[in-house]
Every structure is written in C-alpha cells, then in structure tokens.
Design an enzyme around this catalytic site. Structure first.
Site, PDB file in Angstrom:
ATOM      1  N   LYS A  98       0.841  -1.199   0.000  1.00 44.94           N
ATOM      2  CA  LYS A  98       0.000   0.000   0.000  1.00 44.94           C
ATOM      3  C   LYS A  98       0.877   1.250   0.000  1.00 44.94           C
ATOM      4  CE  LYS A  98      -0.353   0.122   5.058  1.00 44.94           C
ATOM      5  NZ  LYS A  98      -1.259   0.180   6.227  1.00 44.94           N
ATOM      6  N   TYR A 125      17.596  30.424   4.236  1.00 48.60           N
ATOM      7  CA  TYR A 125      16.520  31.162   4.892  1.00 48.60           C
ATOM      8  C   TYR A 125      16.697  31.165   6.409  1.00 48.60           C
ATOM      9  CZ  TYR A 125      13.681  31.120   0.614  1.00 48.60           C
ATOM     10  OH  TYR A 125      13.194  31.308  -0.655  1.00 48.60           O
TER      11      TYR A 125
END
Length: 360
Positions: A34, A252
C-alpha cells in the site's frame, strides 16, 4: 534533468521477502504494498516480492489494487480496509479480495457479484481502528458463510504493539483465537512484520509483512532474529560550491553561522521532495565521498546547503542523504530518531518529484 533521485534495490526487496517467507513457512506471505509500496514504487516492489515468495499482495485502497491489475499483476490482491459500498462494482470488476466488517458492504458485494467472490473478515481485537466488534463476528461470519455469492476465504486481525508489548499482543491473540474458534478451518492471519518475526503462534496460515519487505525493522527486538536489507537510498549531486567566511549564515532564516572560513555545497533537493524541513535543526547530515557533513542552513523547498569546510568537494560529487556510501550509512532509523518519528514515515514521505531508479 535535476540530478536527484531515489534508488530502489529490487534485489533487496526480493531477498527480504524470501528471508521472511523462509522464517514463517509453511505460512504464506502477503506482502503489503500500500501507499505506493511505502514510497518505493508499487509495481516494481510487487513484482520483486512475488519473485521472493509472496503469494498475495495487500493494499489499502481500491485504486491501489487497480494500478497493480493494470500493470498486469495477476496474483491475489487483498484490500486491507473495507471500501465504500459504491466501490463494490470496482472490487468485483478488478478481481480484488475485499476485507469486510459490516453487513452493509457484504450486501453491496452480493448485489454486484456475478459469481462467488472471496472475502476476508477483519476482527477488532484491540487496535480499535476498523474491524468487526468481537460480539458481532459470529453473526457476520455466519452470514458470509451462508451467502451464495461470498466465499469466506480468511479471518484476520491486526496487532497494535507486537514490536514492544508482549502482554497486550498475547491478549490480542488470545481474543482472536477465542472469537474465531467456531471457524477453525478458515485460514486466519494476524501478524505484521513484528508479529511474523517475534510470535510464531501469530503466523497462523498467513502473515502480512510490510516494513520488513523494505528491509526495515519495526523495533530493536527484531534485529537479532532476521537479516533484512534496506531497499531505499536517496541520492543527489553537488550542484554549486561557494567560498564563505567564518560567521556567514547561509539559507533562509540565517540560522547557523559557519564556524570557520570554508566552502558550502548546494545540493538540489529539498522539502518538496520529502526531505524534512526540520532535518537541519535535528542535526541532519549527508554523505559525500564516504564522509559525513552537516547542513549549513535551513532546508528549502528545492535545495539544501552543506558545510564541507576546506575538503576537496567538487561540483558533480555524489551526495547520499539516505543509504550507504563507502563505509558509512545514514539509515531511515537515524532520520526517525533525530526527528522524533518512525522509519515508516521517513520512507513514505519521500515525494513523487524524485524519480525512482530500480537497481538489483
């Protein structure tokens, strides 16, 4: 093309499945693929797991099963969660094996099926997500057994803490045995990877390993019991080098001053690819030339910057963020420990923007 990708060793997938199959024999293996095979790629992983000895595959969603069928996979594909009644037609059309735990969905299947369809009933023994209440199981199972369109091919439950709580796991297995005693001839299954490795009684007629297929362990308790090999690596290359003075604060937020004059390497991979933004604050490192280097600043959407000091790192050098390079390895377990999460989340969050390359 951007020189960043995920390398998936399908040979490791095959070997891990074979190792688990040998451990649990004569029980069958249902490989859980899955969530795009935990980020590894559903079709190549499914094919490798079947080569390694898996008899069935398991997915969470109808569309995941359809993808495997469209790729030509003919092995039985089990749905681990009961879909909506409106999906019964797709379940039947694509020859999927549904899990059921409500009479309403059983009725939807009966109304849709043109010939008998195999179903597995899930019993909730303590996980408390989905599944038939133990008090409802007997009624539901008798209803399925009496149906001309439903074939009760399996009964199962899911273990909540098999990797670290023997008492509760034993409680779940005892409850499962007690609740299903009247259907002893029907194949049963309960074990995830931890259950498969640690609890021989939990193997019943089938096991459902997920994490172990990908070479990862659910906890320290399983490491000494079975040899598994991680299948996923995350690889990039140095795209740019900049000389900076001591105290410069790249990226940043200008979070970290460089401790010395040196060089910063830019690597074209970031949080849009699944590299956690918290990786820098967590002390994350990368491998270049078999040596570890820390991040020099905040992870950004498309890039990271790495403090390589005065070392002779060059544009084009390979960078390993997850996996082995030389004599060192950065494992998913290390990421998880630094970030306060689990290795499942680490591999599942690797984004689709990174192409998968399959190697053996």
């Amino acid at each position: 093309m951007r020189p960043s990708w995920v390398a998936i060793d399908v040979g490791a997938i095959e070997a891990n499945t074979r190792e688990l199959a040998g451990l649990v024999a004569p029980s069958r293996v249902c490989a859980v693929v899955k969530a795009d095979a935990y980020g590894h790629g559903d079709v190549p992983v499914a094919e490798a797991a079947l080569r390694g000895g898996a008899s069935l595959l398991a997915v969470a969603l109808v569309e995941e099963g359809v993808r495997l069928r469209e790729a030509g996979i003919e092995a039985p594909i089990m749905l681990l969660s009961e879909p909506a009644g409106a999906d019964a037609r797709e379940v039947v059309a694509w020859d999927l094996v549904p899990t059921v735990y409500r009479a309403e969905f059983c009725e939807a299947l009966e109304q849709t099926a043109q010939q008998p369809i195999e179903v597995h009933i899930k019993v909730d023994t303590g996980m408390h997500r989905v599944g038939a209440d133990p008090s409802d199981f007997d009624r539901l199972a008798k209803g399925v057994s009496s149906s001309s369109m439903l074939d009760l091919a399996g009964i199962w439950t899911h273990l909540a803490v098999a990797e670290d709580d023997p008492a509760f796991t034993t409680h779940q297995l005892d409850m499962f045995d007690r609740v299903t005693a009247g259907f002893g001839s029907t194949p049963r299954h309960a074990a995830n990877t931890a259950g498969s490795i640690l609890y021989p009684r939990a193997r019943y007629q089938m096991v459902r390993p997920g994490l172990g297929v990908y070479g990862l362990h659910p906890g320290e308790s399983t490491r000494a019991r079975v040899s598994l090999h991680p299948a996923m690596s995350i690889v990039s290359h140095v795209a740019f080098i900049r000389e900076l003075e001591r105290g410069a604060r790249p990226s940043y937020g200008r979070l970290r001053p460089l401790p010395e004059d040196g060089r910063v390497a830019t690597v074209p991979i970031g949080y849009a690819d699944g590299l956690p933004r918290a990786w820098m604050a967590a002390g994350g490192e990368v491998l270049i030339g078999g040596r570890r280097y820390p991040l020099a600043g905040q992870v950004t959407m498309d890039q990271i910057v790495v403090d390589v000091g005065a070392d002779p790192v060059s544009v084009g050098d390979e960078v390993v963020l997850l996996g082995r390079q030389g004599d060192d390895e950065i494992a998913a377990d290390e990421w998880a420990a630094r970030l306060g999460t689990i290795n499942y989340e680490i591999v599942c969050q690797v984004g689709p923007r990174l192409p998968r390359r399959y190697v053996k």
